[in-house]
Scaffold this motif. Structure first.
Motif, mmCIF file in Angstrom:
data_model
loop_
_atom_site.group_PDB
_atom_site.id
_atom_site.type_symbol
_atom_site.label_atom_id
_atom_site.label_comp_id
_atom_site.label_asym_id
_atom_site.label_seq_id
_atom_site.Cartn_x
_atom_site.Cartn_y
_atom_site.Cartn_z
ATOM 1 N N ILE A 72 0.847 -1.200 0.000
ATOM 2 C CA ILE A 72 0.000 0.000 0.000
ATOM 3 C C ILE A 72 0.877 1.243 0.000
ATOM 4 N N LEU A 73 1.867 1.268 0.885
ATOM 5 C CA LEU A 73 2.731 2.441 1.007
ATOM 6 C C LEU A 73 3.589 2.644 -0.232
ATOM 7 N N LYS A 74 3.941 1.560 -0.907
ATOM 8 C CA LYS A 74 4.728 1.676 -2.127
ATOM 9 C C LYS A 74 3.877 2.153 -3.307
ATOM 10 N N GLY A 75 2.549 1.987 -3.182
ATOM 11 C CA GLY A 75 1.654 2.458 -4.233
ATOM 12 C C GLY A 75 1.310 1.397 -5.263
ATOM 13 N N ARG A 76 1.443 0.134 -4.908
ATOM 14 C CA ARG A 76 1.113 -0.941 -5.837
ATOM 15 C C ARG A 76 -0.393 -0.935 -6.133
#
Length: 81
Positions: A72-76
């Motif tokens: 989520i934090l990586k933006g996947r």
């Protein structure tokens, strides 16, 4: 003047706390994070992949939830199978 400053500070703190509660509430909401189903008729290998790397399996353990949060934090776009 001092009273106005205190009121603005309290209002800012309240708004920040409310925003954090709303974000925390929806952190792992499946409807928001995983809106569409990838396949409707899975083949046997796909069933195994989903059972090993699927959303429910990831959510069932603390380490799996950590994996989802990293994605989520990586933006996947796709968080799990």
């Amino acid at each position: 003047m001092l009273q106005g400053l205190i009121q603005r500070t309290c209002l800012a703190v309240a708004n920040t706390a409310q925003t954090l509660l709303v974000r925390e509430k929806h952190a792992f909401n499946r409807a928001l994070l995983k809106p569409k189903v990838r396949c409707h008729f899975p083949k046997p290998k796909e069933v195994k992949r989903i059972n090993v790397h699927g959303w429910d399996t990831r959510m069932s353990t603390p380490e799996g939830r950590r994996v989802l949060m990293r994605r989520i934090l990586k933006g996947r776009h796709d968080l799990s199978h």
